[in-house]
Structures are given as structure tokens and as C-alpha cells.
Design an enzyme around this catalytic site. Structure first.
Site, PDB file in Angstrom:
ATOM      1  N   HIS A  52      -4.462   5.085  10.125  1.00 51.99           N
ATOM      2  CA  HIS A  52      -4.563   6.530   9.942  1.00 51.99           C
ATOM      3  C   HIS A  52      -3.344   7.012   9.163  1.00 51.99           C
ATOM      4  CE1 HIS A  52      -7.398   7.274  13.609  1.00 51.99           C
ATOM      5  NE2 HIS A  52      -7.727   6.179  12.933  1.00 51.99           N
ATOM      6  N   GLU A  54      -1.138   9.287   9.602  1.00 48.15           N
ATOM      7  CA  GLU A  54       0.094   9.480  10.381  1.00 48.15           C
ATOM      8  C   GLU A  54       0.745   8.145  10.726  1.00 48.15           C
ATOM      9  OE1 GLU A  54      -2.774  12.856  11.466  1.00 48.15           O
ATOM     10  OE2 GLU A  54      -2.918  10.707  11.052  1.00 48.15           O
TER      11      GLU A  54
END
Length: 155
Positions: A52, A54
Site C-alpha cells: 500500500h 503508506e
């Protein structure tokens, strides 16, 4: 740069990632007002369900700073971090998280993470994933070895 500028940069990263064939998520790690690292969603290109935006940004920031702790940093995301990304932010010890779109915006685009937000509030027997605990008699060994290691790096 301001928080608004960081958010706009994260959103821009996400839009460019979509144009490049990736998912609609972008993230930055900021420390002292400066962008330390960026990340975009790499789940499908890398065949990695943990890639992801992040998490990618956190990994890059840790490498850039030479530390696994990101104390003093802000994680800025184009969208509300899912439970995986929030957990990564907690483990990285970032000071705060700032995001633009929320989970409802993501759901409207087909990213319904609601089950992941809700699962931890359910009794374990109702989780969509079976999680079982079984003792072996040796399960404490790694922890004893860790505690006896005088040159360990605590985290």
C-alpha cells in the site's frame, strides 16, 4: 510546505499512479517540514498485497533516514489509511497521520475496506479468517533467546 500542500502532493502522486497503471493511492512521510519519502500503491504491479502507498512510503523513509523508527514524522496520505497502514504507522512510531479522502470516498470507488475496519470489533469466531492458537511447548524459546541477547536493538 503546508499540510494542504502535502495533501495535494499525495493526491497528485495517487493520480499519476493511476495513469501509470497502479492503484489510486499516494503517500508521503514528512519530517521537519520536508518530504523524506513518497510511496504509491504497488499492490498489483508488485503482486504484493502489503504494498500500500503508506507502507511503501514508510519503508522508503526508514531507508532514507537509516532508522526503523519515524518519530518526528508525519504520514500524509491521499486517502484514510486502512488498518494495515495504520498498524504500520503505529509500528513506525510516526507522530501523526494526515489524510485527504476518507474510507467512504474509497468505498464509493470500489475499495470497500469496511470489513477490515470492523473485524477487530467482532468476536474472533466471527472473523472472515480463521485464527487459531496452539501451544507447542517450545513457543517461549525465541523470546528467551531475545531477552538473553545483550546486543539486541529494542523496538
Amino acid at each position: 510546505m503546508s499540510a494542504h500542500d502535502w495533501l495535494c502532493e499525495a493526491v497528485g502522486l495517487a493520480e499519476r499512479n493511476v495513469a501509470a497503471g497502479g492503484g489510486p493511492f499516494g503517500a508521503l512521510v514528512v519530517r521537519g517540514g520536508e518530504v523524506v519519502a513518497t510511496g504509491v500503491n504497488r499492490v498489483t504491479p508488485d503482486l504484493d498485497p502489503t504494498a500500500h502507498a503508506e507502507v511503501v512510503a514508510i519503508r522508503a523513509a526508514c531507508r532514507a533516514l537509516g532508522d526503523f523508527k519515524l518519530t518526528g514524522c508525519v504520514l500524509v496520505s491521499s486517502c484514510e489509511p486502512c488498518p494495515l497502514c495504520l498498524s504500520a504507522a503505529l509500528w513506525a512510531r510516526v507522530d501523526s497521520v494526515l489524510y485527504a479522502a476518507d474510507r467512504h470516498d474509497a468505498e464509493a470507488a470500489g475499495f470497500d475496506d469496511r470489513v477490515f475496519y470492523d473485524v477487530f470489533g467482532l468476536p474472533r469466531e466471527r472473523w472472515p479468517l480463521a485464527v487459531a492458537h496452539q501451544r507447542t511447548g517450545t513457543e517461549a524459546g525465541p523470546f528467551s533467546a531475545w531477552q538473553g541477547k545483550t546486543d539486541r536493538t529494542d523496538y
